[in-house]
Write an enzyme that holds these catalytic residues in place. Structure first.
Site, PDB file in Angstrom:
ATOM      1  N   LYS A   1      -7.335   2.841   8.018  1.00 29.00           N
ATOM      2  CA  LYS A   1      -7.546   2.735   6.584  1.00 29.00           C
ATOM      3  C   LYS A   1      -8.708   3.642   6.199  1.00 29.00           C
ATOM      4  CE  LYS A   1      -7.573  -0.641   2.845  1.00 29.00           C
ATOM      5  NZ  LYS A   1      -8.359   0.146   1.933  1.00 29.00           N
TER       6      LYS A   1
ATOM      7  N   ARG B   1       0.855  -1.195   0.000  1.00 30.39           N
ATOM      8  CA  ARG B   1       0.000   0.000   0.000  1.00 30.39           C
ATOM      9  C   ARG B   1       0.883   1.233   0.000  1.00 30.39           C
ATOM     10  NH1 ARG B   1      -3.332   2.920   3.947  1.00 30.39           N
ATOM     11  NH2 ARG B   1      -5.187   3.672   2.875  1.00 30.39           N
TER      12      ARG B   1
ATOM     13  N   SER C   1     -12.292  -2.942  -3.806  1.00 29.23           N
ATOM     14  CA  SER C   1     -12.920  -2.585  -2.539  1.00 29.23           C
ATOM     15  C   SER C   1     -14.418  -2.387  -2.746  1.00 29.23           C
ATOM     16  CB  SER C   1     -12.326  -1.284  -1.990  1.00 29.23           C
ATOM     17  OG  SER C   1     -10.961  -1.439  -1.694  1.00 29.23           O
TER      18      SER C   1
END
Length: 221
Positions: free
Chosen positions: A138, A40, A109
């Site tokens: 997050k 990430r 997602s």
């Protein structure tokens, strides 16, 4: 590895690693039995992510662990990652698929049934659903307190691809996420910020492991 077989999925975040490097955390997670790692590090430059990705590619390839890159299809291609994970504001699933090829893993997602159905129809290989519980680690689009296992169950019933739950998941609540229909759990701080990341990974894997999930891809049928 097929995403249906992912039980523990580490999403890296250097800011939670203390005095340890991201490769230190990933190496420990691999020792603890992690199934997939997502690069990430969105706050770093493309050059830094690329160089870190090369190091993680070597670590994960040697261990047989899948490496996924968040958002950046170009970096995924450059480091020969196993796939990419896109959010609702990133490249569409179909475009990522066209760029990476049919063998790549493309995840997306989702926090609603509508988003999940669209990603499934567009050809996603798996969904990251969350935040399941309230979390500050997050920045997913989700209810402030999390969507809960109930949303995991609703999405699992609505799509044909495996789900990993993400957001606020620990060894204490991971089983409820899997019992709701997720194949596994994705975490950031539960491993990255743990004093012993290898032991934390082992605890998560034990909590997430269920015979039903192995046999049916997490749908509990």
């Amino acid at each position: 590895m097929n995403p249906s077989n992912w039980r523990t999925y580490l999403v890296t975040q250097a800011s939670l690693s203390g005095d340890r490097t991201t490769p230190d955390i990933v190496r420990a997670a691999v020792d603890g039995g992690v199934d997939a790692v997502q690069l990430r590090e969105k706050e770093t430059s493309a050059r830094s992510r690329y160089e870190l990705g090369l190091e993680l590619r070597e670590l994960t390839a040697e261990a047989g662990v899948d490496l996924i890159v968040n958002d950046r299809v170009d970096i995924a291609r450059a480091i020969d990652a196993d796939g990419v994970h896109v959010g609702q504001s990133d490249l569409p699933v179909g475009v990522a698929r066209d760029l990476l090829g049919s063998d790549a893993i493309v995840g997306c997602s989702a926090s609603t049934v509508a988003e999940a159905r669209e990603a499934d129809a567009d050809g996603a290989d798996y969904l990251g659903v969350g935040a399941v519980y309230g979390t500050s680690s997050k920045d997913v689009d989700a209810d402030k307190d999390g969507v809960g296992p109930e949303r995991i169950a609703a999405i699992a019933d609505a799509v044909s691809i495996p789900i990993v739950g993400i957001g606020g998941i620990t060894a204490d609540n991971a089983r409820s996420v899997v019992d709701a229909g997720a194949a596994g759990v994705a975490v950031i701080s539960a491993i990255t910020a743990a004093p012993d990341p290898a032991a934390a990974t082992e605890s998560l894997a034990a909590a997430a492991e269920t015979p039903k999930a192995i046999d049916t891809g997490g749908r509990g049928e």
